[in-house]
Design a protein around this motif. Structure first.
Motif, PDB file in Angstrom:
ATOM      1  N   PRO A  69       0.824  -1.199   0.000  1.00  0.00           N
ATOM      2  CA  PRO A  69       0.000   0.000   0.000  1.00  0.00           C
ATOM      3  C   PRO A  69       0.862   1.255   0.000  1.00  0.00           C
ATOM      4  N   PRO A  70       0.387   2.313  -0.650  1.00  0.00           N
ATOM      5  CA  PRO A  70       1.166   3.556  -0.651  1.00  0.00           C
ATOM      6  C   PRO A  70       1.247   4.144   0.750  1.00  0.00           C
ATOM      7  N   SER A  71       2.317   4.863   1.017  1.00  0.00           N
ATOM      8  CA  SER A  71       2.470   5.507   2.317  1.00  0.00           C
ATOM      9  C   SER A  71       1.507   6.685   2.427  1.00  0.00           C
ATOM     10  N   VAL A  72       1.194   7.062   3.656  1.00  0.00           N
ATOM     11  CA  VAL A  72       0.304   8.181   3.909  1.00  0.00           C
ATOM     12  C   VAL A  72       1.104   9.482   3.821  1.00  0.00           C
ATOM     13  N   PRO A 129      -1.133  13.389   9.466  1.00  0.00           N
ATOM     14  CA  PRO A 129      -1.432  12.508   8.334  1.00  0.00           C
ATOM     15  C   PRO A 129      -2.609  13.051   7.522  1.00  0.00           C
ATOM     16  N   VAL A 130      -2.426  13.151   6.224  1.00  0.00           N
ATOM     17  CA  VAL A 130      -3.447  13.749   5.360  1.00  0.00           C
ATOM     18  C   VAL A 130      -4.448  12.694   4.906  1.00  0.00           C
ATOM     19  N   ARG A 131      -5.721  12.999   5.104  1.00  0.00           N
ATOM     20  CA  ARG A 131      -6.803  12.121   4.658  1.00  0.00           C
ATOM     21  C   ARG A 131      -7.388  12.621   3.339  1.00  0.00           C
ATOM     22  N   ARG A 132      -7.978  13.786   3.350  1.00  0.00           N
ATOM     23  CA  ARG A 132      -8.575  14.382   2.159  1.00  0.00           C
ATOM     24  C   ARG A 132      -8.193  15.855   2.080  1.00  0.00           C
ATOM     25  N   ILE A 133      -8.246  16.406   0.865  1.00  0.00           N
ATOM     26  CA  ILE A 133      -8.013  17.828   0.663  1.00  0.00           C
ATOM     27  C   ILE A 133      -9.246  18.423  -0.012  1.00  0.00           C
ATOM     28  N   LYS A 148      -8.863  17.632  -3.987  1.00  0.00           N
ATOM     29  CA  LYS A 148      -7.586  17.155  -4.502  1.00  0.00           C
ATOM     30  C   LYS A 148      -7.248  15.862  -3.749  1.00  0.00           C
ATOM     31  N   PRO A 149      -6.570  14.918  -4.387  1.00  0.00           N
ATOM     32  CA  PRO A 149      -6.143  13.731  -3.657  1.00  0.00           C
ATOM     33  C   PRO A 149      -5.184  14.100  -2.524  1.00  0.00           C
ATOM     34  N   GLY A 150      -5.199  13.300  -1.460  1.00  0.00           N
ATOM     35  CA  GLY A 150      -4.340  13.568  -0.317  1.00  0.00           C
ATOM     36  C   GLY A 150      -2.866  13.510  -0.634  1.00  0.00           C
ATOM     37  N   ASP A 151      -2.484  12.760  -1.662  1.00  0.00           N
ATOM     38  CA  ASP A 151      -1.058  12.616  -1.966  1.00  0.00           C
ATOM     39  C   ASP A 151      -0.541  13.698  -2.916  1.00  0.00           C
ATOM     40  N   THR A 152      -1.317  14.777  -3.122  1.00  0.00           N
ATOM     41  CA  THR A 152      -0.842  15.876  -3.962  1.00  0.00           C
ATOM     42  C   THR A 152      -0.091  16.927  -3.158  1.00  0.00           C
ATOM     43  N   VAL A 153       0.038  16.735  -1.834  1.00  0.00           N
ATOM     44  CA  VAL A 153       0.766  17.719  -1.024  1.00  0.00           C
ATOM     45  C   VAL A 153       2.255  17.696  -1.357  1.00  0.00           C
ATOM     46  N   GLU A 154       2.860  18.876  -1.305  1.00  0.00           N
ATOM     47  CA  GLU A 154       4.307  19.060  -1.384  1.00  0.00           C
ATOM     48  C   GLU A 154       4.685  19.978  -0.239  1.00  0.00           C
TER      49      GLU A 154
END
Length: 229
Positions: A9-12, A24-28, A56-62
């Motif tokens: 599974p991808p990391s959070v 930990p990011v769930r939703r944006i 936006k998907p949670g994994d779009t954070v930078e």
């Protein structure tokens, strides 16, 4: 019976918190057209009937210091500086008066946008997803817990590109306040710890190109600096 994943599974995705720990990011969630001057510069009248949202998907954070590749499928890549609200307590149908109790903290963020893709979709009555919800489109600074900062009414928000001021306004100019945003959003979706809400951008949005350095600031919050490669 022991279950197993068919792949790892991808990391959070997480965001550093001032004072220690990672959020930990769930939703944006993002609020559209939440400053009068920005609504007008985009060609829209101000609407106080009800806020509207996109995701936006949670994994779009930078994170601060990121080097962000210029995205594919666009020739008009825009910045939008915003206050970000981090949710710390779950809730649904949250009254405005109780909204503040659901906030974990605040950060400064950028809603990066493929403007040409967004406008083309809007003109055809299609969803904005490919214009807004793409890889690396949600840079965010460190989160400050509410116990350390809660100066939303007084703070100034700014965005500089290569040292030149492009956006500057006050959070007091939000059409929908933070508490009202939480109230309305929680009527549509159950909010939970890990949810980030990008609250809208002021006027002055514009394009960036490869080599540009962006610096987003909100008084009292850690700055966010990213570059486009």
């Amino acid at each position: 019976m022991t279950s197993s994943y068919v792949f790892q599974p991808p990391s959070v995705s997480t965001v550093p918190v001032v004072g220690g720990g990672n959020y930990p990011v769930r939703r944006i969630y993002c609020v559209g057209r939440n400053y009068e001057a920005h609504a007008r510069e985009m060609g829209f009248a101000v609407d106080r009937e009800e806020p509207f949202f996109f995701l936006k998907p949670g994994d779009t954070v930078e994170l601060d210091g990121a080097r962000i590749p210029y995205p594919r499928m666009t020739g008009n890549y825009h910045y939008e500086v915003e206050l970000v609200v981090a949710i710390g307590k779950a809730g649904a149908d949250i009254p405005v008066a109780d909204a503040a109790s659901h906030i974990f903290g605040y950060a400064v963020g950028l809603d990066m946008t493929r403007r040409d893709v967004q406008i083309a979709a809007r003109e055809k009555g299609r969803p904005w997803d490919m214009g807004k919800a793409f890889d690396r489109s949600a840079p965010i600074g460190e989160i400050v817990p509410v116990a350390r900062w809660n100066a939303v009414a007084e703070a100034t928000v700014t965005l500089d590109v290569n040292g030149e001021r492009r956006q500057e306004s006050r959070l007091a100019k939000l059409i929908w306040s933070v508490d009202e945003i939480i109230h309305w959003l929680s009527r549509y979706m159950d909010l939970a710890p890990g949810d980030l809400i990008y609250t809208g951008t002021p006027e002055g949005v514009g394009a960036v190109v490869r080599g540009d350095a962006l610096e987003a600031r909100i008084d009292g919050l850690p700055p966010l600096r990213v570059s486009v490669t």
